[in-house]
Design an enzyme around this catalytic site. Structure first.
Site, PDB file in Angstrom:
ATOM      1  N   CYS A 288       0.832  -1.206   0.000  1.00  0.00           N
ATOM      2  CA  CYS A 288       0.000   0.000   0.000  1.00  0.00           C
ATOM      3  C   CYS A 288       0.866   1.255   0.000  1.00  0.00           C
ATOM      4  CB  CYS A 288      -0.903   0.005   1.216  1.00  0.00           C
ATOM      5  SG  CYS A 288      -1.792   1.563   1.443  1.00  0.00           S
TER       6      CYS A 288
ATOM      7  N   CYS B 153      -1.322   1.759  -3.264  1.00  0.00           N
ATOM      8  CA  CYS B 153      -2.232   2.896  -3.022  1.00  0.00           C
ATOM      9  C   CYS B 153      -1.553   4.269  -3.015  1.00  0.00           C
ATOM     10  CB  CYS B 153      -2.943   2.757  -1.685  1.00  0.00           C
ATOM     11  SG  CYS B 153      -3.314   1.064  -1.199  1.00  0.00           S
TER      12      CYS B 153
ATOM     13  N   LYS C  72       0.501   5.218  -6.215  1.00  0.00           N
ATOM     14  CA  LYS C  72      -0.512   5.253  -7.283  1.00  0.00           C
ATOM     15  C   LYS C  72      -1.286   6.551  -7.239  1.00  0.00           C
ATOM     16  CE  LYS C  72      -4.548   3.956  -6.198  1.00  0.00           C
ATOM     17  NZ  LYS C  72      -5.182   2.665  -6.425  1.00  0.00           N
TER      18      LYS C  72
ATOM     19  N   TYR D 189      -8.560  -3.063 -12.095  1.00  0.00           N
ATOM     20  CA  TYR D 189      -8.405  -1.682 -11.633  1.00  0.00           C
ATOM     21  C   TYR D 189      -6.980  -1.172 -11.845  1.00  0.00           C
ATOM     22  CZ  TYR D 189      -6.066  -3.094  -7.271  1.00  0.00           C
ATOM     23  OH  TYR D 189      -5.187  -3.590  -6.347  1.00  0.00           O
TER      24      TYR D 189
ATOM     25  N   GLU E  69      -6.245   2.141 -13.910  1.00  0.00           N
ATOM     26  CA  GLU E  69      -5.645   3.293 -13.235  1.00  0.00           C
ATOM     27  C   GLU E  69      -4.376   3.750 -13.949  1.00  0.00           C
ATOM     28  OE1 GLU E  69      -7.302   2.647  -8.656  1.00  0.00           O
ATOM     29  OE2 GLU E  69      -5.264   1.982  -9.152  1.00  0.00           O
TER      30      GLU E  69
ATOM     31  N   ARG F  21     -14.168  -6.382 -14.729  1.00  0.00           N
ATOM     32  CA  ARG F  21     -15.078  -7.487 -14.469  1.00  0.00           C
ATOM     33  C   ARG F  21     -15.410  -7.510 -12.987  1.00  0.00           C
ATOM     34  NH1 ARG F  21     -14.036 -13.276 -13.710  1.00  0.00           N
ATOM     35  NH2 ARG F  21     -11.852 -12.681 -13.672  1.00  0.00           N
TER      36      ARG F  21
ATOM     37  N   HIS G 176     -25.599  21.858  -1.513  1.00  0.00           N
ATOM     38  CA  HIS G 176     -25.727  22.459  -2.832  1.00  0.00           C
ATOM     39  C   HIS G 176     -24.721  23.585  -2.991  1.00  0.00           C
ATOM     40  CE1 HIS G 176     -27.903  23.709  -6.375  1.00  0.00           C
ATOM     41  NE2 HIS G 176     -27.999  24.920  -5.910  1.00  0.00           N
TER      42      HIS G 176
ATOM     43  N   GLU H  46     -25.227  15.531  -4.051  1.00  0.00           N
ATOM     44  CA  GLU H  46     -26.634  15.720  -3.693  1.00  0.00           C
ATOM     45  C   GLU H  46     -27.576  14.955  -4.613  1.00  0.00           C
ATOM     46  OE1 GLU H  46     -26.346  20.202  -5.446  1.00  0.00           O
ATOM     47  OE2 GLU H  46     -28.186  19.767  -4.369  1.00  0.00           O
TER      48      GLU H  46
END
Lengths: 441, 556
Positions: free
Chosen positions: B126, B131, B134, B261, B265, B288, B520, B525
């Site tokens: 990681c 992570c 990346k 992924y 990425e 997939r 908002h 939202e």
């Protein structure tokens, strides 16, 4: 987001139109002043404050302003950007105007698609069931209605100080011809803070003057302090516990004097000292509709005024002045009056955001409110950290996230965040009380 | 296993004044609210005190496992817990165990950006080659899109911004060094002994680290996974994700083989840094296992950014040409001229050469360590968490597994990690965030579902003029009104989904979503204002699972 606003509005209209299918036809008419980006007694526009001179153009300008510092940050990520990066205010404003004109058109179509008749002109109440519309050419039209809904919103206030006519409000700020290189802002609320961030991001010198020790009164104190630190970190000059005493026009711009005797020079002075309900010209006294001392139309829990056939929603009632709240009030009004389903708007745990840079977003109770209101002890969880993106860019700007929890029940009473993407993150559902162990799973 | 604990603890709240508040500055990752029941292996816990204070350090005098020691005398070990692998799961388990009073050691290979049999580093995949780097590269690559967007907002540049890969790599590596140092501090501050070297299990209570033997009452294997590259001709020319995160120079034209992924990425990263990117996938769609509509949407958005997809192509060979460029041969033909060929074709658990087979730890056919719900392996004193168990290969899940294990072993609170409603994100451009079931999974799990979708141009894009769009989807069980799946693809998706994951985990209903007022103006939202189902799927009415009939009837 844009489509979303329209769709929500559309849904309110659809609620009405869906009632047509039950063989009961409701005829709806709506009147609105002709369109103009800067509101006045005689101009406004379909879409209202949010679309024309509030949320939407504000967010566009915030996007525009955010690029400036982002471009700076890109260098440490390896990007070689020319020293001269130009920002063209006129181009941004022109595109902003195109967008709000487009939205104004979309809103008009939404109304006509729903079968709502739109009258352009100034409306006023003549009787409990009678409305008069003064058209652009001066002719008056009278209509009777079983129910009258007042939704005229609010307008920016100006302080009563010498030279105030030299200053502008947010309406004008969103439509200036040129980027003001030097700005003085009077105010400590979200509008003041957002405009400070906007102009600073575009490279202007910004002086922000506010009455209290910290901006954003009413928000969590720890968050207010962080917002102030962040504004300073971005180069905005803060003047706490300061107000302005006069404005004088000079060759070099506007000379602004504070109550500490300090003099500041500005190309624009923004008054962001509050908005007041827009109820003066509605002729309410003729019908006996009660207003409070700020001019807000008084309503009960169902948005009904003291006159049974007259109702009011949105900023003109000065309850919670947020677009999604006005949408809620409008939708539930339609349900109550035409859907046979009396519905009260629920004001608990409404999230909101301040689009300073970086933004602040909150839902539920602040720490101070929790101390006052909660039964028993509370737990405060905070996490302050330098976001990963800044670790490479070198920007010294901490993000703070905060949870307020009832020690007895373990319920999350409030959550707040100040940092990039805070508004998107805080759409979290605290509306329903979630017991905290779930949060920690 | 663990003994019963007899310390009593003070109650948190006292009888002081009403306005007393207890303010504890926790970091959100360091809560130590622990429940101390009396431990009974066969029953659930009965009574407990909650407490905030750190427990006093305890020494665990152990009773040896009856299965391996047949009621022998209590034995004392060097450590209560010896962890092999100082990545997300291992560090979490070790640190929390030490906080509960255990005597803990962890061994880890010396630091390197590229992993191997002899290199790794504290922090694990990681932090060092997953992570974190990346995300930094995603940040770097997003700027090109931002420069493009900014033009619509009034910004202009004398010259086109260009990117210097060397600056990015240097700054990225400096950050990794800083983080691995922080992780080392975290371990030492918790009193965990860090041993550098390759750990190998010798027997159920002994680990050999580069020749030195250590005994432990419990052993935790948390060695993670490594990229897998299929053995095809020319595979020696291929780079994996480790190498891609630390290249000496930026690819000019890159072939990325894979549809998961990692492939998606990296496609976004290199495309954003102005490389020419080609993605080769075996299936018709990328990602997939993700919701089908999201898969289509993200591929479309990526194509609009210039990434070229080659679908239903399987790699057969990589050929190096005389000029140094590479060609990729697939079942459909050969594409030439690549400066780099990257395979993102899966990761496999890193279980070779750990002594697992000798000691009897059972593996599955992929080499993943088989564990029960408490993360215990087939050997009672040996446990495993994280990617090496190949359950849900996400850092927060490894953290959960490690934390649960520490509680099970040392807080007298047997805890099973809960894998339901785990949110996750793909940092493609635009990114994806999701929690709960995909539409396909929901149709299988529930008879009747309502699907709400929104596909719109965000405010920013109306000014930038770029073809960026946002896709959002809610899947609701028609019978219970529970929201069972939530998906988003568009800017800020990962940040938006985190909050809604709380709602999904809490089992909230569509009505509760709708009763929440929006913030908002945001994209998020939209999730609380979806009024009309895009489609309704009804399977229960047809008295059996004749899905296609029911769907046709429902107009799907």
């Amino acid at each position: 987001m844009v489509l979303n606003v329209i769709r929500k509005f559309n849904w309110a209209i659809n609620t009405l139109t869906s009632l047509f299918s039950t063989n009961v036809i409701f005829k709806v008419g709506i009147c609105e002043l002709p369109f103009h980006p800067i509101s006045s007694e005689v101009v406004g526009g379909v879409g209202g404050t949010c679309v024309i001179r509030g949320c939407v153009p504000k967010k566009i300008l915030v996007y525009g302003a955010t690029f400036g510092p982002e471009i700076q940050d890109s260098r440490e990520y390896g990007w070689q950007v020319s020293e001269n990066v130009d920002f063209d205010w006129k181009k941004l404003l022109q595109k902003k105007t195109e967008e709000i004109v487009r939205l104004n058109g979309v809103y008009k179509r939404l109304l006509s698609n729903a079968g709502v008749k739109l009258f352009e002109g100034e409306g006023r109440i003549v009787g409990p069931n009678e409305v008069e519309v003064i058209q652009l050419d001066g002719t008056k039209l009278s209509y009777t209605a079983k129910h009258i809904l007042i939704a005229t919103g609010s307008r920016a206030q100006r302080p009563d100080i010498p030279g105030q006519e030299l200053g502008i409000t947010s309406d004008e700020a969103l439509s200036l011809d040129e980027l003001p290189k030097r700005v003085v802002i009077l105010g400590g609320g979200y509008i003041a803070v957002e405009f400070a961030s906007i102009w600073r991001g575009m490279g202007s010198t910004v002086n922000l003057c506010f009455r209290r020790e910290l901006p954003l009164r009413g928000f969590d104190d720890e968050m207010r302090a962080l917002v102030a630190r962040n504004l300073e970190g971005r180069g905005i000059i803060l003047h706490p516990q300061t107000t302005l005493t006069q404005l004088v026009k000079t060759e070099d711009g506007i000379k602004v004097t504070t109550d500490h005797g300090e003099e500041l020079m500005a190309d624009a002075v923004l008054f962001a000292t509050g908005r007041i309900p827009n109820s003066k010209r509605l002729n309410l006294q003729a019908v006996g509709v009660e207003v409070d001392k700020t001019g807000a139309v008084k309503v009960d829990e169902f948005s009904r005024t003291n006159v049974p056939s007259v109702w009011a929603i949105g900023d003109v009632t000065n309850r919670m002045n947020l677009t999604p709240v006005a949408l809620m009030e409008g939708t539930l009004f339609a349900k109550t009056v035409f859907g046979n389903e009396p519905s009260k708007p629920d004001y608990s745990n409404i999230p909101c955001a301040v689009f300073c840079i970086p933004p602040l977003s909150v839902v539920g109770l602040s720490e101070e409110q929790a101390i006052e209101q909660a039964d028993g002890d509370i737990l405060v969880f905070t996490s302050g950290f330098n976001p990963m993106k800044n670790s490479i860019s070198g920007r010294q700007e901490k993000t703070l996230m905060k949870l307020i929890v009832s020690a007895e029940t373990d319920k999350v009473l409030g959550a707040s965040m100040c940092g990039p993407d805070a508004a998107e993150i805080m759409q979290i559902k605290v509306k329903v009380w979630c017991v905290r162990p779930r949060l920690g799973s | 296993m663990a003994t019963s604990l007899t310390t009593t603890t003070p109650k948190l709240t006292s009888s002081l004044s009403q306005t007393l508040i207890s303010k504890h500055k926790f970091t959100l990752f360091n809560r130590s609210l622990s429940l101390l029941p009396s431990f009974n292996p066969s029953k659930q816990t009965l009574t407990y005190h909650t407490r905030i204070l750190k427990p006093p350090a305890r020494r665990y005098v152990t009773r040896a496992e009856s299965s391996t020691n047949g009621g022998a005398e209590p034995k004392s070990y060097d450590f209560d817990l010896f962890t092999i692998g100082a990545g997300s799961g291992g560090v979490r388990a070790s640190r929390f165990a030490a906080n509960f009073g255990a005597n803990v050691a962890v061994c880890e290979l010396p630091f390197a950006t590229i992993s191997s049999e002899t290199t790794g580093g504290v922090g694990g995949t990681c932090v060092l080659r997953g992570c974190v780097p990346k995300k930094l590269l995603v940040y770097a690559s997003k700027y090109s899109h931002e420069f493009e967007e900014s033009a619509g907002f009034g910004w202009s540049y004398n010259s086109e911004p260009t990117h210097d890969w060397g600056t990015l790599m240097a700054n990225k590596n400096a950050e990794l060094q800083r983080l691995t140092g922080i992780y080392k501090n975290i371990l030492s501050n918790a009193g965990v002994k860090l041993i550098e070297g390759r750990g190998k299990i010798v027997d159920p209570h002994t680990v050999n680290v580069d020749g030195k033997l250590y005994t432990a009452r419990n052993i935790l294997v948390s060695v993670g996974g490594r990229p897998f590259i299929p053995d095809i001709p020319g595979s020696e020319h291929v780079i994996d994700s480790d190498a891609a995160l630390d290249l000496p120079s930026k690819p000019t034209k890159i072939a990325i083989v894979g549809g998961g992924y990692i492939a998606v990425e990296f496609a976004g990263i290199f495309n954003g840094l102005q490389s020419e990117v080609h993605v080769f996938i075996r299936q018709k769609q990328v990602l997939r296992g993700f919701d089908d509509e999201v898969r289509d949407f993200v591929a479309e958005q990526m194509s609009l950014k210039g990434i070229e997809f080659h679908t239903e192509e399987s790699p057969q060979a990589v050929i190096k040409s005389a000029d140094g460029s590479f060609s990729l041969k697939t079942n459909k033909g050969t594409t030439e001229g690549f400066s780099h060929v990257m395979f993102a074709t899966g990761r496999k658990p890193n279980t070779k050469n750990l002594g697992l087979e000798t000691v009897g730890v059972k593996l599955d056919k992929n080499g993943a360590i088989l564990v029960d719900e408490y993360s215990r392996t087939s050997v009672p004193s040996i446990w495993a968490v994280g990617d090496v168990t190949d359950r849900m290969n996400l850092t927060p899940v490894a953290l959960m597994e490690g934390g649960a294990l520490a509680k099970t072993l040392f807080a007298n609170e047997p805890t099973k990690p809960d894998f339901s409603a785990v949110p996750s994100a793909v940092f493609s451009q635009p990114p994806i965030g999701q929690v709960g079931l995909s539409e396909q999974q929901a149709i299988e799990a529930y008879d009747d579902i309502d699907v709400y979708t929104a596909n719109f141009r965000p405010l920013k894009a109306t000014l930038s003029g770029l073809p960026d769009r946002v896709f959002m989807k809610l899947i609701v069980s028609a019978k219970t009104d529970q929201v069972v799946g939530l998906h988003m693809c568009g800017e800020d998706s990962a940040e938006v989904v985190q909050g809604f994951a709380v709602a999904i985990k809490a089992g909230l209903t569509k009505a509760q979503f709708d009763s929440t007022v929006g913030v908002h103006p945001t994209s998020a939202e939209e999730f609380v204002t979806m009024r009309t189902p895009t489609r309704k799927i009804r399977n229960s009415s047809s008295g059996g699972k004749t899905d296609s009939e029911a769907k046709a009837a429902a107009g799907v």
